[in-house]
Design a protein around this motif. Structure first.
Motif, PDB file in Angstrom:
ATOM      1  N   GLN A   1       6.794  -0.397  -5.762  1.00  0.00           N
ATOM      2  CA  GLN A   1       5.735   0.253  -6.547  1.00  0.00           C
ATOM      3  C   GLN A   1       5.721   1.764  -6.340  1.00  0.00           C
ATOM      4  OE1 GLN A   1       1.743  -2.100  -6.421  1.00  0.00           O
ATOM      5  NE2 GLN A   1       2.678  -2.246  -4.405  1.00  0.00           N
ATOM      6  N   ASP A   2       6.076   2.189  -5.133  1.00  0.00           N
ATOM      7  CA  ASP A   2       5.866   3.584  -4.727  1.00  0.00           C
ATOM      8  C   ASP A   2       7.161   4.390  -4.650  1.00  0.00           C
ATOM      9  OD1 ASP A   2       3.166   3.003  -4.409  1.00  0.00           O
ATOM     10  OD2 ASP A   2       3.405   2.464  -2.309  1.00  0.00           O
ATOM     11  N   LYS A   3       8.268   3.839  -5.107  1.00  0.00           N
ATOM     12  CA  LYS A   3       9.551   4.490  -4.819  1.00  0.00           C
ATOM     13  C   LYS A   3       9.657   5.891  -5.433  1.00  0.00           C
ATOM     14  CE  LYS A   3      11.506   1.456  -8.359  1.00  0.00           C
ATOM     15  NZ  LYS A   3      12.341   0.252  -8.551  1.00  0.00           N
ATOM     16  N   LYS A   4       9.066   6.108  -6.593  1.00  0.00           N
ATOM     17  CA  LYS A   4       9.136   7.448  -7.196  1.00  0.00           C
ATOM     18  C   LYS A   4       8.335   8.449  -6.371  1.00  0.00           C
ATOM     19  CE  LYS A   4       9.903   5.844 -11.945  1.00  0.00           C
ATOM     20  NZ  LYS A   4       9.366   5.804 -13.336  1.00  0.00           N
ATOM     21  N   ASP A   5       7.114   8.072  -6.005  1.00  0.00           N
ATOM     22  CA  ASP A   5       6.293   8.963  -5.189  1.00  0.00           C
ATOM     23  C   ASP A   5       6.896   9.157  -3.806  1.00  0.00           C
ATOM     24  OD1 ASP A   5       4.294   9.550  -7.054  1.00  0.00           O
ATOM     25  OD2 ASP A   5       3.210   7.698  -6.605  1.00  0.00           O
ATOM     26  N   ASP A   6       7.473   8.087  -3.238  1.00  0.00           N
ATOM     27  CA  ASP A   6       8.066   8.191  -1.905  1.00  0.00           C
ATOM     28  C   ASP A   6       9.215   9.194  -1.885  1.00  0.00           C
ATOM     29  OD1 ASP A   6       6.273   6.373  -0.943  1.00  0.00           O
ATOM     30  OD2 ASP A   6       7.655   4.677  -0.868  1.00  0.00           O
ATOM     31  N   LYS A   7       9.990   9.224  -2.951  1.00  0.00           N
ATOM     32  CA  LYS A   7      11.069  10.214  -3.026  1.00  0.00           C
ATOM     33  C   LYS A   7      10.517  11.634  -3.015  1.00  0.00           C
ATOM     34  CE  LYS A   7      14.521   7.506  -5.610  1.00  0.00           C
ATOM     35  NZ  LYS A   7      15.235   7.385  -6.907  1.00  0.00           N
TER      36      LYS A   7
ATOM     37  N   TYR B   1       8.973  -9.549   1.074  1.00  0.00           N
ATOM     38  CA  TYR B   1       7.718  -9.255   0.364  1.00  0.00           C
ATOM     39  C   TYR B   1       7.326  -7.788   0.461  1.00  0.00           C
ATOM     40  CZ  TYR B   1       4.741  -9.898   4.671  1.00  0.00           C
ATOM     41  OH  TYR B   1       4.134  -9.805   5.901  1.00  0.00           O
ATOM     42  N   ASP B   2       7.599  -7.118   1.604  1.00  0.00           N
ATOM     43  CA  ASP B   2       7.151  -5.737   1.706  1.00  0.00           C
ATOM     44  C   ASP B   2       8.086  -4.779   0.978  1.00  0.00           C
ATOM     45  OD1 ASP B   2       4.894  -4.244   2.832  1.00  0.00           O
ATOM     46  OD2 ASP B   2       6.459  -3.090   3.855  1.00  0.00           O
TER      47      ASP B   2
ATOM     48  N   GLU C   1      -0.008   8.421  -6.117  1.00  0.00           N
ATOM     49  CA  GLU C   1      -0.985   7.954  -7.100  1.00  0.00           C
ATOM     50  C   GLU C   1      -1.739   6.715  -6.628  1.00  0.00           C
ATOM     51  OE1 GLU C   1      -1.161   6.525 -11.787  1.00  0.00           O
ATOM     52  OE2 GLU C   1       0.719   7.268 -10.922  1.00  0.00           O
ATOM     53  N   ARG C   2      -1.039   5.730  -6.071  1.00  0.00           N
ATOM     54  CA  ARG C   2      -1.675   4.464  -5.704  1.00  0.00           C
ATOM     55  C   ARG C   2      -2.611   4.596  -4.508  1.00  0.00           C
ATOM     56  NH1 ARG C   2      -0.604   0.666  -2.188  1.00  0.00           N
ATOM     57  NH2 ARG C   2       1.350   1.651  -1.562  1.00  0.00           N
TER      58      ARG C   2
ATOM     59  N   LEU D   1      11.408  -5.213 -10.668  1.00  0.00           N
ATOM     60  CA  LEU D   1      11.230  -4.176  -9.658  1.00  0.00           C
ATOM     61  C   LEU D   1      10.899  -2.817 -10.245  1.00  0.00           C
ATOM     62  CD1 LEU D   1      14.101  -5.207  -7.199  1.00  0.00           C
ATOM     63  CD2 LEU D   1      11.637  -5.626  -6.969  1.00  0.00           C
ATOM     64  N   GLY D   2      10.989  -2.680 -11.546  1.00  0.00           N
ATOM     65  CA  GLY D   2      10.577  -1.451 -12.204  1.00  0.00           C
ATOM     66  C   GLY D   2       9.157  -1.499 -12.735  1.00  0.00           C
ATOM     67  N   ASN D   3       8.477  -2.629 -12.495  1.00  0.00           N
ATOM     68  CA  ASN D   3       7.129  -2.838 -13.021  1.00  0.00           C
ATOM     69  C   ASN D   3       6.167  -2.954 -11.848  1.00  0.00           C
ATOM     70  OD1 ASN D   3       4.735  -4.217 -13.910  1.00  0.00           O
ATOM     71  ND2 ASN D   3       5.804  -4.871 -15.756  1.00  0.00           N
ATOM     72  N   GLY D   4       5.374  -1.907 -11.604  1.00  0.00           N
ATOM     73  CA  GLY D   4       4.475  -1.882 -10.455  1.00  0.00           C
ATOM     74  C   GLY D   4       3.502  -3.043 -10.399  1.00  0.00           C
ATOM     75  N   PRO D   5       2.785  -3.346 -11.499  1.00  0.00           N
ATOM     76  CA  PRO D   5       1.860  -4.475 -11.460  1.00  0.00           C
ATOM     77  C   PRO D   5       2.546  -5.804 -11.155  1.00  0.00           C
ATOM     78  CG  PRO D   5       1.311  -3.022 -13.289  1.00  0.00           C
ATOM     79  CD  PRO D   5       2.619  -2.533 -12.722  1.00  0.00           C
ATOM     80  N   ASP D   6       3.760  -5.996 -11.659  1.00  0.00           N
ATOM     81  CA  ASP D   6       4.466  -7.251 -11.366  1.00  0.00           C
ATOM     82  C   ASP D   6       4.875  -7.297  -9.892  1.00  0.00           C
ATOM     83  OD1 ASP D   6       5.604  -9.781 -12.251  1.00  0.00           O
ATOM     84  OD2 ASP D   6       7.548  -8.849 -11.874  1.00  0.00           O
TER      85      ASP D   6
END
Length: 303
Positions: free
Chosen positions: A201-207, A194-195, A89-90, A270-275
């Motif tokens: 942010q992408d862990k769901k899509d990465d899976k 930091y990375d 998505e991102r 860590l569950g909040n992408g914008p944060d």
């Protein structure tokens, strides 16, 4: 295109035909350039003579080089990942994934960026030229790492902090390895913090797409790993300070940077992408705190 125009002043001023190329280079997201440039600036400042500012000519060269090298790295990344990016998505609006540029367009852009980078590299001493040429292997192979290792963030650290070696060599004529190696190690540890925050942010899509990251590897234990790597970053900075004979201003800057990392680790959701993105972007300030300490220390050393 309207989304691109809502970005920084540079993006809003470009003609429409150049906007996809600027997006390919991530000129609309300059944080990556700052994170690549800051280790260069640290080492250039460390090489300054007592009582003097960093060599501003070198700072300008490495700043321009960071823009080009980061742009080249992003172009290579997008060429490798155009099919993956279309499924995340991102990243699905990136020019190659969205089809606003073709692979041929990207290869031409890459050739231009590397050619301009070579012009900058040729202005440095031979020692720095060798170091700079050596970094291209890291830049070219980094995009593959998320396919073959759970630690692509460590490889990014090796790549993004190469300037901790090059900047010192360019300003001083050669590396003082006692100074630059712990600085390089500190930068790698910083990058792992930091990375990985960014990767959450992408862990769901990465899976789903099958790529790897320390965010997936560490999972719920990520903050414990962050604490360890922030501690290693602090040890590396202390080692550089000791080897360079630094004074209180340097250590104040280093402590401020580690304090900023501690704030990130404590407060990030860590569950909040914008944060996660906001904390990632704030690392520009974290690195600037160390730079300010180094510059102040070199100026005070001449008093």
């Amino acid at each position: 295109m309207a989304a691109a125009r809502s970005g920084n002043l540079l993006m809003r001023s470009l003609p429409d035909s150049l906007v996809p190329y600027a997006q390919l280079m991530r000129l609309d997201k300059p944080i990556g350039t700052w994170l690549l440039a800051l280790p260069c600036f640290w080492s250039i400042a460390l090489a300054a003579s007592p009582g003097h500012l960093p060599d501003l000519h070198m700072v300008a060269l490495f700043g321009a080089g960071a823009v080009l090298l980061r742009g080249a790295g992003c172009t290579i990344n997008d060429l490798w990942d155009r099919d993956l990016d279309a499924r995340v998505e991102r990243t699905r609006t990136r020019p190659l994934a969205a089809g606003t540029l073709t692979p041929r367009d990207a290869i031409v852009a890459l050739a231009v960026q590397l050619s301009l980078g070579l012009v900058i590299l040729l202005q440095l001493n031979d020692y720095s030229k060798v170091l700079g040429a050596s970094s291209l292997l890291l830049v070219a192979t980094y995009p593959l790492m998320k396919r073959i290792t759970d630690w692509p963030q460590a490889y990014l650290g090796l790549t993004f902090n190469w300037g901790a070696l090059m900047g010192y060599a360019a300003a001083a004529g050669a590396c003082d390895w006692h100074v630059v190696l712990p600085l390089y190690g500190a930068g790698i540890a910083w990058t792992l913090v930091y990375d990985t925050i960014y990767a959450h942010q992408d862990k769901k899509d990465d899976k789903v797409v099958g790529v790897k990251s320390t965010a997936l590897l560490w999972g719920e234990r990520s903050k414990a790993w962050f604490v360890m790597f922030a501690g290693l970053c602090g040890l590396g900075l202390a080692g550089t300070g000791w080897a360079s004979g630094a004074g209180p201003a340097y250590y104040a800057g280093a402590a401020a940077m580690i304090g900023h990392l501690a704030w990130q680790i404590r407060s990030v959701d860590l569950g909040n992408g914008p944060d996660c993105m906001a904390k990632f972007v704030s690392n520009k300030e974290a690195g600037a705190l160390l730079l300010a300490g180094i510059v102040a220390d070199r100026l005070m050393a001449g008093v």
